[in-house]
Write a protein that holds these residues in place. Structure first.
Motif, PDB file in Angstrom:
ATOM      1  N   MET A  82       3.091  23.167 -70.973  1.00 43.60           N
ATOM      2  CA  MET A  82       2.990  24.087 -71.871  1.00 43.60           C
ATOM      3  C   MET A  82       2.939  25.668 -70.939  1.00 43.60           C
ATOM      4  N   GLN A  83       3.482  26.571 -71.721  1.00 41.96           N
ATOM      5  CA  GLN A  83       3.525  27.845 -71.305  1.00 41.96           C
ATOM      6  C   GLN A  83       2.468  28.845 -71.894  1.00 41.96           C
ATOM      7  N   LEU A  84       1.339  29.377 -71.152  1.00 39.11           N
ATOM      8  CA  LEU A  84       0.430  29.986 -71.716  1.00 39.11           C
ATOM      9  C   LEU A  84       0.839  30.993 -72.641  1.00 39.11           C
ATOM     10  N   VAL A  85       1.819  31.882 -72.365  1.00 35.82           N
ATOM     11  CA  VAL A  85       2.160  32.802 -73.428  1.00 35.82           C
ATOM     12  C   VAL A  85       2.536  32.359 -74.667  1.00 35.82           C
ATOM     13  N   ASP A  86       2.768  31.007 -74.833  1.00 37.78           N
ATOM     14  CA  ASP A  86       3.300  30.302 -76.103  1.00 37.78           C
ATOM     15  C   ASP A  86       2.198  29.940 -76.878  1.00 37.78           C
ATOM     16  N   MET A  87       1.120  29.746 -76.216  1.00 39.96           N
ATOM     17  CA  MET A  87       0.219  28.785 -76.935  1.00 39.96           C
ATOM     18  C   MET A  87      -0.943  29.651 -77.794  1.00 39.96           C
ATOM     19  N   PHE A  88      -1.501  29.040 -78.816  1.00 37.61           N
ATOM     20  CA  PHE A  88      -2.210  29.783 -79.542  1.00 37.61           C
ATOM     21  C   PHE A  88      -3.705  29.392 -79.178  1.00 37.61           C
ATOM     22  N   PHE A  89      -4.622  30.076 -79.583  1.00 33.11           N
ATOM     23  CA  PHE A  89      -6.138  30.459 -79.066  1.00 33.11           C
ATOM     24  C   PHE A  89      -6.723  28.851 -79.041  1.00 33.11           C
ATOM     25  N   ASP A  90      -6.591  28.061 -80.389  1.00 35.02           N
ATOM     26  CA  ASP A  90      -7.111  26.579 -80.297  1.00 35.02           C
ATOM     27  C   ASP A  90      -6.629  25.806 -79.183  1.00 35.02           C
ATOM     28  N   GLU A  91      -5.181  25.999 -78.795  1.00 32.56           N
ATOM     29  CA  GLU A  91      -4.556  25.184 -77.869  1.00 32.56           C
ATOM     30  C   GLU A  91      -5.057  25.513 -76.517  1.00 32.56           C
ATOM     31  N   ILE A  92      -5.326  26.662 -76.404  1.00 26.59           N
ATOM     32  CA  ILE A  92      -5.960  27.290 -75.167  1.00 26.59           C
ATOM     33  C   ILE A  92      -7.193  26.721 -74.982  1.00 26.59           C
ATOM     34  N   GLU A  93      -8.137  26.885 -75.794  1.00 31.22           N
ATOM     35  CA  GLU A  93      -9.493  26.257 -75.920  1.00 31.22           C
ATOM     36  C   GLU A  93      -9.586  24.782 -75.648  1.00 31.22           C
ATOM     37  N   ASP A  94      -8.604  23.973 -76.138  1.00 31.89           N
ATOM     38  CA  ASP A  94      -8.712  22.610 -76.132  1.00 31.89           C
ATOM     39  C   ASP A  94      -8.310  22.117 -74.682  1.00 31.89           C
ATOM     40  N   ALA A  95      -7.429  23.013 -74.102  1.00 32.94           N
ATOM     41  CA  ALA A  95      -6.728  22.699 -72.854  1.00 32.94           C
ATOM     42  C   ALA A  95      -7.904  22.987 -71.771  1.00 32.94           C
ATOM     43  N   LYS A  96      -8.608  24.093 -72.084  1.00 29.89           N
ATOM     44  CA  LYS A  96      -9.725  24.500 -71.134  1.00 29.89           C
ATOM     45  C   LYS A  96     -10.922  23.360 -71.048  1.00 29.89           C
TER      46      LYS A  96
END
Length: 245
Positions: free
Chosen positions: A1-15
């Motif tokens: 996954m590229q960070l710049v392509d991710m939505f907020f919820d996806e980033i939160e889930d990954a963290k």
């Protein structure tokens, strides 16, 4: 996954799941006549592109400008040098946002002056920024004496694990010392680095131009090959599969 392509919820889930967040640490530097000046950063991007196919990772935007130094050539060669103290503060600010944002599995992956995985100004700057930040973060969130509190009685038992605060941010070379040996060697703009870039971004290498090279470090570039580059990619990926967790 590229960070710049991710939505907020996806980033939160990954963290929350502690998916590794990768920051490519590269440079803009002269790589003789046959290889592009973005080589150091591009090979990290290319390897991470391949790593994404087999491991869940989040690839952050790369740090293109770095502590290149003028050891290879001055600014007239196209090398862009950032002062090490300025660079350390810049990396510190990026890492601070990520750590305080809840990210506790960050990898700074560097490819510049990393022969035998040794420490040089750019990687030292990343290490200093990371360690300074962790000490400040732990004191800020847990208070003074956090390490000496009984809450951290398992500190030594947890060394190197996800519960070790000094493992929240790791600085590693793209090609570990062992992987460099498996690859057969390591160089700057010679047959090894040229082959690696050639395998990942063939349009950024022009072997015909090796005839214009006059510097010693680029003499072996004419021996570069797609086969050697693909071998180096495999060796690098095998090592990173074990290192990035």
């Amino acid at each position: 996954m590229q960070l710049v392509d991710m939505f907020f919820d996806e980033i939160e889930d990954a963290k929350k799941r502690k998916v590794p967040f990768i920051i490519p640490i590269g440079t803009i530097e002269y790589h003789a006549h046959h290889a592009s000046c973005g080589c150091d950063t591009m090979v990290i991007n290319g390897v991470m592109r391949e790593l994404e196919k087999t491991k869940e990772i989040v690839v952050c935007p790369p740090i293109w400008y770095g502590v290149a130094s003028y050891a290879v050539g001055g600014p007239e060669t196209g090398t862009i040098q950032v002062d090490v103290d300025v660079y350390e503060q810049y990396i510190y600010c990026i890492l601070r946002s990520m750590l305080y944002g809840g990210n506790k599995n960050i990898y700074c992956v560097a490819h510049h002056q990393t022969e035998e995985a040794g420490l040089m100004p750019m990687t030292i700057a990343c290490h200093k920024a990371a360690k300074k930040l962790i000490m400040e973060y732990m004191e800020d969130t847990r208070g003074r004496g956090w390490w000496g509190s009984n809450e951290y009685s398992n500190y030594y038992k947890n060394l190197g694990s996800g519960d070790d605060p000094f493992s929240y941010i790791k600085v590693i070379p793209l090609i570990s010392a062992n992987a460099q040996h498996e690859c057969g060697g390591f160089d700057h703009a010679g047959k090894f680095e040229t082959s690696l870039l050639y395998a990942l971004y063939p349009n950024h290498v022009d072997l015909v131009r090796t005839k214009d090279n006059t510097e010693w470090f680029a003499e072996s570039a004419k021996e570069a090959s797609m086969e050697l580059g693909q071998h180096m990619v495999r060796c690098t990926l095998e090592a990173l599969q074990e290192t990035i967790i």
